[in-house]
Each structure stands twice: as structure tokens, then as C-alpha cells.
Motif scaffolding. Sequence first.
Motif, PDB file in Angstrom:
ATOM      1  N   PRO A 150       0.946  -1.178  -0.386  1.00  0.00           N
ATOM      2  CA  PRO A 150       0.022   0.260   0.181  1.00  0.00           C
ATOM      3  C   PRO A 150       0.792   1.345  -0.075  1.00  0.00           C
ATOM      4  O   PRO A 150       1.805   1.183   0.800  1.00  0.00           O
ATOM      5  N   SER A 151       0.683   1.716  -0.710  1.00  0.00           N
ATOM      6  CA  SER A 151       1.130   3.077  -1.580  1.00  0.00           C
ATOM      7  C   SER A 151       0.771   4.597  -1.647  1.00  0.00           C
ATOM      8  O   SER A 151       1.058   5.337  -1.292  1.00  0.00           O
ATOM      9  N   GLN A 152      -0.970   4.908  -1.825  1.00  0.00           N
ATOM     10  CA  GLN A 152      -1.346   5.245  -1.725  1.00  0.00           C
ATOM     11  C   GLN A 152      -1.314   6.723  -0.898  1.00  0.00           C
ATOM     12  O   GLN A 152      -1.358   6.645   0.167  1.00  0.00           O
ATOM     13  N   PHE A 153      -0.933   7.688  -1.234  1.00  0.00           N
ATOM     14  CA  PHE A 153      -0.953   9.338  -0.184  1.00  0.00           C
ATOM     15  C   PHE A 153      -2.745   8.793   0.423  1.00  0.00           C
ATOM     16  O   PHE A 153      -3.805   8.708  -0.298  1.00  0.00           O
ATOM     17  N   LYS A 154      -2.346   8.787   2.066  1.00  0.00           N
ATOM     18  CA  LYS A 154      -3.751   9.117   1.852  1.00  0.00           C
ATOM     19  C   LYS A 154      -3.888   9.897   3.404  1.00  0.00           C
ATOM     20  O   LYS A 154      -3.365   9.639   4.365  1.00  0.00           O
ATOM     21  N   ILE A 155      -4.402  10.648   4.229  1.00  0.00           N
ATOM     22  CA  ILE A 155      -4.398  11.752   5.630  1.00  0.00           C
ATOM     23  C   ILE A 155      -5.974  11.715   5.722  1.00  0.00           C
ATOM     24  O   ILE A 155      -7.230  11.562   5.377  1.00  0.00           O
ATOM     25  N   ALA A 156      -5.631  11.693   7.550  1.00  0.00           N
ATOM     26  CA  ALA A 156      -6.843  11.968   8.121  1.00  0.00           C
ATOM     27  C   ALA A 156      -7.838  12.838   7.776  1.00  0.00           C
ATOM     28  O   ALA A 156      -7.227  13.356   7.846  1.00  0.00           O
ATOM     29  N   GLY A 157      -9.243  12.317   7.788  1.00  0.00           N
ATOM     30  CA  GLY A 157      -9.815  13.553   7.716  1.00  0.00           C
ATOM     31  C   GLY A 157      -9.804  14.595   8.684  1.00  0.00           C
ATOM     32  O   GLY A 157     -10.263  15.789   8.582  1.00  0.00           O
ATOM     33  N   ASN A 158      -9.339  14.612  10.390  1.00  0.00           N
ATOM     34  CA  ASN A 158      -9.095  15.919  10.487  1.00  0.00           C
ATOM     35  C   ASN A 158      -7.522  16.106  10.820  1.00  0.00           C
ATOM     36  O   ASN A 158      -6.857  17.319  11.261  1.00  0.00           O
ATOM     37  N   GLY A 159      -6.833  15.347   9.942  1.00  0.00           N
ATOM     38  CA  GLY A 159      -5.015  16.050   9.150  1.00  0.00           C
ATOM     39  C   GLY A 159      -4.574  14.822  10.833  1.00  0.00           C
ATOM     40  O   GLY A 159      -2.604  15.823  10.542  1.00  0.00           O
ATOM     41  N   GLN A 160      -4.665  14.620  11.327  1.00  0.00           N
ATOM     42  CA  GLN A 160      -4.454  14.128  12.520  1.00  0.00           C
ATOM     43  C   GLN A 160      -2.954  13.159  12.352  1.00  0.00           C
ATOM     44  O   GLN A 160      -1.387  12.807  12.405  1.00  0.00           O
ATOM     45  N   HIS A 161      -3.269  12.682  10.972  1.00  0.00           N
ATOM     46  CA  HIS A 161      -1.772  11.083  11.069  1.00  0.00           C
ATOM     47  C   HIS A 161      -1.923  11.425   9.258  1.00  0.00           C
ATOM     48  O   HIS A 161      -3.146  11.817   8.470  1.00  0.00           O
ATOM     49  N   ARG A 162      -0.939  10.976   8.578  1.00  0.00           N
ATOM     50  CA  ARG A 162      -0.676  10.478   6.999  1.00  0.00           C
ATOM     51  C   ARG A 162       0.037   9.806   6.511  1.00  0.00           C
ATOM     52  O   ARG A 162       1.029   8.934   7.944  1.00  0.00           O
ATOM     53  N   THR A 163       0.345   8.482   5.559  1.00  0.00           N
ATOM     54  CA  THR A 163       0.629   7.946   4.963  1.00  0.00           C
ATOM     55  C   THR A 163       1.163   8.252   3.556  1.00  0.00           C
ATOM     56  O   THR A 163      -0.011   8.632   2.917  1.00  0.00           O
ATOM     57  N   ALA A 164       2.412   7.940   3.213  1.00  0.00           N
ATOM     58  CA  ALA A 164       2.779   7.808   1.948  1.00  0.00           C
ATOM     59  C   ALA A 164       4.009   6.308   1.025  1.00  0.00           C
ATOM     60  O   ALA A 164       4.683   7.244   2.317  1.00  0.00           O
ATOM     61  N   ARG A 165       3.277   6.250   0.579  1.00  0.00           N
ATOM     62  CA  ARG A 165       5.037   5.643  -0.107  1.00  0.00           C
ATOM     63  C   ARG A 165       5.455   6.980  -1.224  1.00  0.00           C
ATOM     64  O   ARG A 165       5.127   6.793  -2.411  1.00  0.00           O
ATOM     65  N   MET A 166       6.249   7.315  -0.757  1.00  0.00           N
ATOM     66  CA  MET A 166       7.406   8.074  -1.557  1.00  0.00           C
ATOM     67  C   MET A 166       8.915   7.613  -2.109  1.00  0.00           C
ATOM     68  O   MET A 166       9.426   7.215  -1.491  1.00  0.00           O
ATOM     69  N   PRO A 167       9.075   8.161  -3.823  1.00  0.00           N
ATOM     70  CA  PRO A 167      10.043   7.699  -4.388  1.00  0.00           C
ATOM     71  C   PRO A 167      11.752   8.897  -3.164  1.00  0.00           C
ATOM     72  O   PRO A 167      11.091   9.522  -3.371  1.00  0.00           O
ATOM     73  N   LEU A 168      13.010   7.608  -3.221  1.00  0.00           N
ATOM     74  CA  LEU A 168      13.750   8.884  -3.128  1.00  0.00           C
ATOM     75  C   LEU A 168      14.577   8.796  -4.175  1.00  0.00           C
ATOM     76  O   LEU A 168      13.717   8.984  -5.336  1.00  0.00           O
ATOM     77  N   ILE A 169      15.214  10.261  -4.083  1.00  0.00           N
ATOM     78  CA  ILE A 169      16.170  10.579  -5.364  1.00  0.00           C
ATOM     79  C   ILE A 169      16.533   9.360  -6.397  1.00  0.00           C
ATOM     80  O   ILE A 169      17.001   8.613  -5.838  1.00  0.00           O
ATOM     81  N   GLU A 170      16.819   9.331  -7.674  1.00  0.00           N
ATOM     82  CA  GLU A 170      16.950   8.219  -8.633  1.00  0.00           C
ATOM     83  C   GLU A 170      17.856   7.143  -8.163  1.00  0.00           C
ATOM     84  O   GLU A 170      18.558   8.236  -8.809  1.00  0.00           O
TER      85      GLU A 170
END
Length: 409
Positions: A246-266
Motif C-alpha cells: 500500500p502506497s497511496q497518499f492518505k490523510i486522516a479527515g482531521n489531518g492528524q495522521h498521514r501515510t504515503a510511500r514516496m520515491p527517493l532520488i533516482e
Amino acid sequence: MTARETILTHLRQRQAATPLHHDFYCDREAYQVDLDLIWYRDWLFVGHDCEVRNPGDFLTIQVGDYPVLVVRDRDGSLRAFHNSCRHRGSRICSAERGSAPRLVCPYHQWTYALDGRLIAARDMGGAFDRSKHGLKPVHCASVGGYIWVCLGKVAPDFEPIRKHLEPYFAPHKLHQAKVAFVSTTVENANWKLVWENNRECYHCAANHPELIRTFSEDPAVTGVSGSDSDPSIAAKVANWEAIGLPSQFKIAGNGQHRTARMPLIEGAVAFTMSGKAAVKRPLADTVTEEDVGSLLMFHYPTTWNHVMGDHAISFRLLPLSPTQTQLTTKWLVHKDAVEGVDYELKELTEVWIATNAADKRICQENQIGVASPAYDPAPYSLVHEDGTAQFVDWYTSQLENRLLEDADR
């Protein structure tokens, strides 16, 4: 006006997308309100399941005025208690971590089972009822290898946090990992300044030469607006999702927590000076792809994190005073990885040790500046500082809502 009324006035007068009033960073009464309404009511990250792997293993933290003890009981469950003897209040466990078959107060040897029951209290007389004097419990939960506590009488529902975090962290099996290294520093800065610094990379080029070798300054990576507009990031995310990460950007409705898998520099797969993996053995045997980017997670007010294919890094923030914050950084590796064989400690830790040191300097200089009577902040750069603005929006919303709720009681 009372301190709470003054704070509420400052909140209502604040301009959107602008830093907070001086008092929020310097004033002792404002700091106490932070403790009472944020730190003593929200779920707080305290440590990792793997640090209390076996019955009797424990860890301790200090949250404001509250010493807290987390222990693995004989049934394998995690429990948390106020780390205060029911006899005369002495702290029971003073070490940051350890292991014990029972919890024994060093003052008068009152002894507690791992589930908090008082099992021995010498010479208290026949009328004394041990069952009424067990340790006071603290709300405790665990997800994805992370242990959380809540000091409130009634804890917020943990299930939304669990449902959000569990799918992202499950593949990495952090509950089975081990902590390879711990670094704890004290920054002479308010806890919110530490968070504000963390939530942007506007400052990275000038201050973090080690980090930007592998971590992108692209606002699509560092901010909270999501990354769907960037085709290269979207392609990476789609590939990781396809292999079960699981990698999609996802943020809680109240903004308290967030997850996202992001690439590093190539070309980079880990936060090392070379960009190469720091650990030969993958963090989880089930994730064998070398390049899985970095799984980013924050949860206000205590933690931000990076999880890569070879290791993970957790950061835990705790307030010490209006102008002091403790930052604890932990590097996790596969439980069977051997230092000197599978990894070298310097290579594993040098990027974030250098980055933390630079951020400490930045935050301390920031604290000195906001303490000035001449402090008059300009708006945030919403190109680079939308993450900082989002943190401040979460904080002000949380604080205002709770101030009003308390006033209505």
C-alpha cells in the motif's frame, strides 16, 4: 482574562497560513494548556513492539508530569500503567527499558504482577485489601509494530488509526524487527517549532547536504497536497501497489495522521551517503524488492517515520518545557541482522544523525528569534510549506475545539 481565554483570542486573531503568536512558543501557561488539551488526551507513540518482545520486558517514558510504564504481561499482551507506586507514589521503574519477572517498587518493595495487580505489601495489617491497590492503568494499543498510549480518562477511538496504518505497515513486519541504534537529543525549542521544521523541506538545500543526496525536496513528496499530479511518482506508486505494498497518499479527515510511500532520488534505495541499502538483509523477508521508496507516516503530536526495504527509522517527540523538546530516533533492522556482518552502524545512521543535528541548530535559532518582542511572522510559502501550514491548522483546530468543549462543561 484567564490563560485559556487569552489563547482562544490568539487563535481567533491568527491570519490563515501564518505562524502562531509568540505565546504559543514561549509562554508557560500556553505550554500547560498544550499538555492538558493535546498531550494528555491524544494517542501518543511511545515505542515498538519488538522492544518489549517477551513477558516482563518493559519500557518507560515521561509525558509532562506523567511517568508511564509499558510492559509485556505473562499472556503476551501489552499493558501500560502509571509508573507510580500505589503506596507513597515512588516511581517503580526508572530505566528507559529492561526486563523483570515482577514490578517491584524500590522504596518499600511493594510488588506488582505484570498485569498490575498488587501481590505483596509487607506489614500492612490484616485489614489491608491488596486488590484495591493495583497499578493505575493507562490506555494502550499497538498496530504495525508501534505502541501507543493515551493518558486521558476516555481515549479517542483507536480503530480509525488502526485501520489507516495497519495495511501500510503490515508488509514490513516491524513487530518482528529489532532496534539497532537509538539516539536521543534535547532541542532548546518548543515542540511545535520542531514539528514545523519537520513538515517542510524549504530549508533542506541550505542545511541538509547529507539528506538531499537521497530525499527529494519536491513539494509533491514533502507536502500534504498529494502526489497524483506527478506522473513519475504516480507510476512508482502504481508499481508498489501492484506488488502488495500500500502506497497511496492518505490523510486522516482531521489531518492528524498521514501515510504515503514516496520515491527517493533516482537510483537511491535508502538514506545513506551512497544511496545504497545500509543493510544486506531486507527488513522483512516478504519484501524482497530493493527499491520500495520510503513509507512516510506522521501522527501528531508524537511521531514521524520512514520505512524502506532494508531498514526503518522512527522519530518520537516529547515536550520537556515551553522551550525544550526531546527527540528520540530509532533505527530498526531485521531481527537476525548482525552488526559488522549485515550492516555497519555508521553507514546506517550517519545521514539522519547529521540531519537531526542540523535541525536541532535550526530549531534552537528559531526559538531565540520567536522569543524576540520584534517577532512578526510573514505567511508561509504555500509552495514549500503547505505541510507546516497543515500541522499548525491541525493544532489550532484541535486546541480551539477542546477549549470550547471545556468551557461548555
